[in-house]
Design a protein around this motif. Structure first.
Motif, mmCIF file in Angstrom:
data_model
loop_
_atom_site.group_PDB
_atom_site.id
_atom_site.type_symbol
_atom_site.label_atom_id
_atom_site.label_comp_id
_atom_site.label_asym_id
_atom_site.label_seq_id
_atom_site.Cartn_x
_atom_site.Cartn_y
_atom_site.Cartn_z
ATOM 1 N N UNK A 30 22.236 5.232 15.133
ATOM 2 C CA UNK A 30 23.374 4.173 15.264
ATOM 3 C C UNK A 30 24.401 4.348 14.214
ATOM 4 N N UNK A 31 24.202 4.415 12.837
ATOM 5 C CA UNK A 31 25.020 4.651 11.919
ATOM 6 C C UNK A 31 25.823 5.874 11.817
ATOM 7 N N UNK A 32 25.333 7.106 12.351
ATOM 8 C CA UNK A 32 25.995 8.275 12.437
ATOM 9 C C UNK A 32 27.038 8.023 13.813
ATOM 10 N N UNK A 33 26.378 7.498 14.750
ATOM 11 C CA UNK A 33 27.255 7.403 15.878
ATOM 12 C C UNK A 33 28.575 6.543 15.651
ATOM 13 N N UNK A 34 28.244 5.344 14.899
ATOM 14 C CA UNK A 34 29.283 4.571 14.296
ATOM 15 C C UNK A 34 30.463 5.234 13.613
ATOM 16 N N UNK A 53 21.177 16.732 18.588
ATOM 17 C CA UNK A 53 20.114 17.739 18.527
ATOM 18 C C UNK A 53 19.062 17.435 17.640
ATOM 19 N N UNK A 54 18.033 17.279 18.426
ATOM 20 C CA UNK A 54 16.610 17.233 17.979
ATOM 21 C C UNK A 54 16.344 15.626 17.299
ATOM 22 N N UNK A 55 17.199 14.795 17.770
ATOM 23 C CA UNK A 55 16.972 13.412 17.068
ATOM 24 C C UNK A 55 15.960 12.289 17.730
ATOM 25 N N UNK A 56 14.947 12.960 18.802
ATOM 26 C CA UNK A 56 14.128 12.051 19.350
ATOM 27 C C UNK A 56 12.604 12.218 19.013
ATOM 28 N N UNK A 57 12.414 13.025 17.925
ATOM 29 C CA UNK A 57 11.045 13.769 17.814
ATOM 30 C C UNK A 57 10.227 12.374 17.636
ATOM 31 N N UNK A 58 10.756 11.402 16.558
ATOM 32 C CA UNK A 58 9.489 10.423 16.232
ATOM 33 C C UNK A 58 9.644 9.210 17.214
ATOM 34 N N UNK A 59 10.230 9.403 18.407
ATOM 35 C CA UNK A 59 10.293 8.369 19.264
ATOM 36 C C UNK A 59 9.118 7.960 20.245
ATOM 37 N N UNK A 60 8.391 6.900 20.237
ATOM 38 C CA UNK A 60 7.685 6.544 21.093
ATOM 39 C C UNK A 60 8.387 6.146 22.613
ATOM 40 N N UNK A 61 7.485 6.034 23.737
ATOM 41 C CA UNK A 61 8.327 5.701 24.893
ATOM 42 C C UNK A 61 9.431 4.361 24.812
ATOM 43 N N UNK A 62 8.801 3.350 24.088
ATOM 44 C CA UNK A 62 9.902 2.249 24.116
ATOM 45 C C UNK A 62 11.110 2.472 23.073
ATOM 46 N N UNK A 63 10.854 3.164 22.162
ATOM 47 C CA UNK A 63 12.197 3.676 21.188
ATOM 48 C C UNK A 63 12.758 4.566 22.021
ATOM 49 N N UNK A 64 12.132 5.665 22.850
ATOM 50 C CA UNK A 64 12.986 6.536 23.401
ATOM 51 C C UNK A 64 13.911 5.691 24.550
ATOM 52 N N UNK A 65 13.698 4.727 25.249
ATOM 53 C CA UNK A 65 14.286 3.968 26.081
ATOM 54 C C UNK A 65 15.462 3.265 25.413
ATOM 55 N N UNK A 66 15.215 2.965 24.004
ATOM 56 C CA UNK A 66 16.337 2.119 23.317
ATOM 57 C C UNK A 66 17.221 3.053 23.118
ATOM 58 N N UNK A 67 16.885 4.364 22.426
ATOM 59 C CA UNK A 67 17.517 5.373 22.172
ATOM 60 C C UNK A 67 18.589 5.907 23.168
ATOM 61 N N UNK A 68 17.897 6.107 24.347
ATOM 62 C CA UNK A 68 18.821 6.383 25.493
ATOM 63 C C UNK A 68 20.108 5.193 25.859
ATOM 64 N N UNK A 69 19.574 4.119 25.686
ATOM 65 C CA UNK A 69 20.637 2.968 25.780
ATOM 66 C C UNK A 69 21.820 2.965 24.985
ATOM 67 N N UNK A 70 21.015 3.090 23.699
ATOM 68 C CA UNK A 70 22.245 3.405 22.704
ATOM 69 C C UNK A 70 23.146 4.671 23.124
ATOM 70 N N UNK A 71 22.669 5.861 23.252
ATOM 71 C CA UNK A 71 23.578 6.800 23.625
ATOM 72 C C UNK A 71 24.578 6.662 24.863
#
Length: 118
Positions: A30-34, A53-71
């Motif tokens: 979020x900070x990098x995107x801002x 590039x390779x920013x999703x490695x530590x994401x569980x299913x719920x955080x993956x959903x949040x990450x994609x919403x952020x993208x």
């Protein structure tokens, strides 16, 4: 000195040191995107493709959903035509609008529903 964030769901302040690895990844992205959105908005020739590039490695299913919403929000705010993210996280990959799979010197574009293993 302690860094805190305000949780958008509970409106409570949280110590950033107590975040999970996935939560830390989302805050960092979020900070990098801002910063990228700020710089791109002031660029006389704005970039129209966003790469992650390779920013999703530590994401569980719920955080993956949040990450994609952020993208998706970053894409809308930045006026990006495309957002490409490289991942080995099946939960994140499953939420893509399309997938480009590279193997054995070939690339294939897959559209949902994705039936092959990532």
């Amino acid at each position: 000195w302690t860094a805190t964030q305000v949780d958008a769901q509970t409106n409570e302040a949280k110590d950033l040191g107590l975040l999970s690895g996935g939560e830390e990844g989302i805050v960092e992205e979020a900070l990098r995107s801002a910063i990228a959105l700020h710089m791109n908005a002031r660029n006389p020739t704005p970039i129209r493709t966003c790469w992650r590039d390779e920013t999703t490695g530590a994401l569980d299913p719920e955080n993956a959903r949040r990450y994609l919403a952020m993208l998706r929000k970053v894409q809308a705010l930045g006026g990006f035509h495309h957002v490409f993210f490289i991942t080995h996280n099946p939960d994140a990959a499953a939420q893509a609008d399309a997938q480009i799979r590279a193997a054995d010197g070939r690339a294939a574009v897959l559209l949902p529903p994705f039936t092959e293993a990532v």
